[in-house]
Design an enzyme around this catalytic site. Structure first.
Site, PDB file in Angstrom:
ATOM      1  N   CYS A 191       5.932  12.022  11.592  1.00 32.65           N
ATOM      2  CA  CYS A 191       5.007  13.064  12.007  1.00 32.65           C
ATOM      3  C   CYS A 191       3.602  12.801  11.500  1.00 32.65           C
ATOM      4  O   CYS A 191       2.643  13.292  12.057  1.00 32.65           O
ATOM      5  CB  CYS A 191       5.469  14.420  11.493  1.00 32.65           C
TER       6      CYS A 191
ATOM      7  N   ASN B 165       0.800  -1.221   0.000  1.00 32.63           N
ATOM      8  CA  ASN B 165       0.000   0.000   0.000  1.00 32.63           C
ATOM      9  C   ASN B 165       0.832   1.271   0.000  1.00 32.63           C
ATOM     10  O   ASN B 165       0.371   2.314  -0.435  1.00 32.63           O
ATOM     11  CB  ASN B 165      -0.946   0.007   1.205  1.00 32.63           C
TER      12      ASN B 165
ATOM     13  N   GLN C 104      -4.944  -3.787  -1.971  1.00 33.81           N
ATOM     14  CA  GLN C 104      -4.492  -2.743  -2.904  1.00 33.81           C
ATOM     15  C   GLN C 104      -4.502  -3.228  -4.352  1.00 33.81           C
ATOM     16  O   GLN C 104      -4.282  -2.434  -5.270  1.00 33.81           O
ATOM     17  CB  GLN C 104      -3.073  -2.291  -2.540  1.00 33.81           C
TER      18      GLN C 104
ATOM     19  N   GLY D  72     -13.765  -2.970  -0.349  1.00 38.56           N
ATOM     20  CA  GLY D  72     -14.527  -2.235  -1.361  1.00 38.56           C
ATOM     21  C   GLY D  72     -14.046  -0.815  -1.632  1.00 38.56           C
ATOM     22  O   GLY D  72     -14.045  -0.359  -2.777  1.00 38.56           O
TER      23      GLY D  72
HETATM   24  C1  LIG Z   1      -2.820  -3.544   2.115  1.00 41.46           C
HETATM   25  C2  LIG Z   1      -3.981  -3.208   2.990  1.00 41.46           C
HETATM   26  N1  LIG Z   1      -4.506  -4.146   3.792  1.00 41.46           N
HETATM   27  C3  LIG Z   1      -5.561  -3.897   4.583  1.00 41.46           C
HETATM   28  C4  LIG Z   1      -6.152  -2.656   4.623  1.00 41.46           C
HETATM   29  C5  LIG Z   1      -7.316  -2.423   5.533  1.00 41.46           C
HETATM   30  O1  LIG Z   1      -8.518  -2.334   4.826  1.00 41.46           O
HETATM   31  P1  LIG Z   1      -9.805  -1.682   5.475  1.00 41.46           P
HETATM   32  O2  LIG Z   1      -9.548  -0.226   5.578  1.00 41.46           O
HETATM   33  O3  LIG Z   1     -10.916  -1.985   4.528  1.00 41.46           O
HETATM   34  O4  LIG Z   1     -10.029  -2.334   6.806  1.00 41.46           O
HETATM   35  C6  LIG Z   1      -5.645  -1.637   3.803  1.00 41.46           C
HETATM   36  C7  LIG Z   1      -6.240  -0.284   3.807  1.00 41.46           C
HETATM   37  O5  LIG Z   1      -5.759   0.650   4.393  1.00 41.46           O
HETATM   38  C8  LIG Z   1      -4.532  -1.928   2.969  1.00 41.46           C
HETATM   39  O6  LIG Z   1      -4.002  -0.984   2.184  1.00 41.46           O
END
Ligand SMILES: Cc1ncc(COP(=O)(O)O)c(C=O)c1O
Lengths: 146, 391
Positions: free
Chosen positions: B324, B150, B178, B199
């Protein structure tokens, strides 16, 4: 996290950014690893802080507190300058978010480090001033180029 | 004017998706478990959405279970399998650049007597298959490696790890939050046993996600209660969310053939222009094996939050791996894992593009970002040193 309007003003339009060529005292505190470095330059004549400038590596609060701290110290006698605490800087900025309070401490330390440098150079003792602990050597934290 | 460059954080819900959801709040509000017509209609609609999700990843329809988002899907996959396969072993393999939904779940399991191997990554953020092989033990029950990161957008060698895990008979989960709707995914061809999605990362609503669980895998429920989701995930279905996510997945996958090259071109234009215009900057993540919409750049001698504030002033929404902005003292664990020293990690900016990003918007960022970097550097005592040493 929400910054006050004053903090944003001092971040967007920082006062006193720069260097003083023939500074009477220079102090650097913080380190790049933690994400904050403040360098303060003071021009002191006849026991009065005639000018103050800074350079800062850091977040919005780090820039704003440097800006405010240098504003507050200008025109002050050395004794008055010693009374500029992190609380005073924070109050002048209408407060800081809790996780940013350390930035105001760093600003106070930066002023003290510059005053210490001045005292050292001139062989004088400033009452209440202790040797800065955070002072970093000039090159120590400069990241190496790969 | 708003320039939204934070699509990895969340995406705008597509208007057609929001529209498709609307009637399920006010008109077709029945509980899918009830027997009257308006409820049964909803059950049918939920199953249609399940089919849309299954089609997006090439799974069977009844291998898709709806959850309340990506974090729940990750928690469920890891805790559920850890519990149901505990008699086989208590060792889990993951990477050190996972999302906290995976990392903190693994850390939690460590307090419950499980052992976790956190694989390192290379300078681009890639997990190596060799490292996976070396980490496997007789008591390894699960390998969980994210599909794409991410923060830095690096796409992991999922097919290779999947083939190896299948051959070894070890379950393989991937956090594809992602990746779904952004790159092609085929759970069958890639030998994926479980996959998490969310979603709101592909123009669907927030608070809805899904876990794909390959048929035959034992998994203890995370949420106990009613018999929804074939008794594996209790709770009255989030019908509007499910409808929205199903449609969003269908649209995203259908548009992939045009969106991938379009976003890849925008991404590369953004990255190359910024690296060219701004000295002492570097790309974080893999230059090629990377999500089409992700640019992550470190700017030396300055700090990320300051950059974000000045970008925000120009209407540009972005994020940073600086301490930060994370609310902790350390910068992003992902940037540290790819070997960035703290000071470079503090100066990172992530710009993530998506469906609604236009070339004009990218040009605007290319125009506005370099002077912001220059302005902050002129204020930086570190940059002052660099300039002096150069002269
Ligand atoms: C790689 C990854 N895993 C899990 C999540 C968590 O997803 P959610 O915000 O739907 O709980 C995110 C989102 O921030 C993500 O980028």
């Amino acid at each position: 996290m929400q910054y006050s309007e004053k903090v944003m003003d001092h971040f967007m339009n920082p006062r006193n950014v720069g260097e003083i060529e023939d500074a009477s005292g220079v102090g650097t505190v913080g380190n790049a690893k933690c994400g904050d470095i403040m360098k303060v330059y003071l021009k002191i004549e006849d026991n009065i802080v005639k000018d103050a400038k800074f350079k800062t590596f850091g977040c919005g609060a780090a820039v704003a507190t440097s800006s405010m701290a240098t504003e507050l110290i200008k025109g002050k006698t050395i004794q008055e300058a010693m009374e500029i605490t992190n609380k005073a800087v924070m109050e002048a900025l209408d407060g800081l978010p809790p996780i940013k309070v350390h930035c105001s401490c760093l600003a106070e330390e930066a002023l003290h480090a510059a005053l210490w440098d001045y005292a050292q150079k001139n062989g004088i003792v400033i009452e209440g001033l202790e040797e800065p602990v955070n002072d970093i050597s000039e090159h120590e934290e400069i990241p190496e180029e790969e | 004017m708003e320039y939204y460059f934070d699509n990895a954080a969340t995406t705008a819900t597509r208007p057609e998706v929001a529209e498709a959801m609307a009637s399920y709040f006010t008109e077709s509000y029945g509980n899918p478990s009830s027997i009257y017509k308006i409820a049964q209609k909803n059950k049918t609609a939920v199953e249609k959405a399940r089919g849309q999700i299954a089609a997006a990843i090439n799974s069977e329809v009844n291998e898709v279970y709806f959850t309340a988002g990506g974090s729940e899907a990750d928690n469920w996959a890891i805790k559920g399998v850890a519990e149901s396969y505990a008699d086989k072993g208590k060792h889990i393999i993951t990477s050190c650049i996972e999302h906290h939904a995976v990392l903190h779940t693994c850390e939690y399991l460590e307090t419950k007597g499980y052992e976790v191997t956190y694989l390192p990554v290379d300078e681009y953020g890639l997990v190596s298959l060799e490292d996976v092989k070396k980490a496997v033990r007789d008591d390894t029950i699960l390998i969980t490696i994210m599909f794409a990161n991410n923060e830095i957008g690096t796409i992991e060698p999922i097919s290779e790890i999947g083939a190896f895990a299948r051959e070894k008979g070890i379950l393989f989960h991937t956090d594809a939050v992602q990746a779904v709707g952004h790159v092609p995914i085929d759970v069958k061809a890639m030998n994926i046993d479980m996959l998490s999605m969310s979603g709101h990362k592909f123009y669907g609503p927030k608070g809805i996600g899904a876990l794909y669980v390959r048929k035959g895998i034992k998994i203890t429920p995370l949420i106990h209660g009613g018999a929804q989701e074939r008794s594996r995930r209790a709770g009255t279905e989030n019908v509007p969310g499910i409808i929205g996510m199903g449609l969003a997945a269908e649209l995203a996958v259908k548009e992939l053939p045009e969106e991938m090259p379009r976003l890849t071109a925008l991404r590369d234009k953004l990255i190359n222009s910024i690296l060219e215009k701004v000295p002492y900057s570097r790309l974080n993540g893999h230059p090629v094996n990377r999500l089409p919409g992700n640019a992550n750049i470190s700017f030396e001698y300055i700090e990320g939050e300051s950059i974000l504030l000045l970008l925000d002033y120009k209407g540009i929404c972005a994020s940073s791996g600086s301490a930060c902005t994370s609310g902790s003292l350390d910068p992003s664990h992902v940037l540290l894992a790819i070997g960035l020293p703290h000071e470079k990690a503090h100066g990172s900016v992530r710009l993530t593009m998506g469906h609604f990003t236009t070339e004009e918007q990218v040009d605007y960022v290319i125009q506005e970002l370099p002077p912001i970097i220059e302005r902050l550097r002129m204020m930086s005592p570190l940059y002052e040193e660099i300039l002096k040493n150069k002269n």
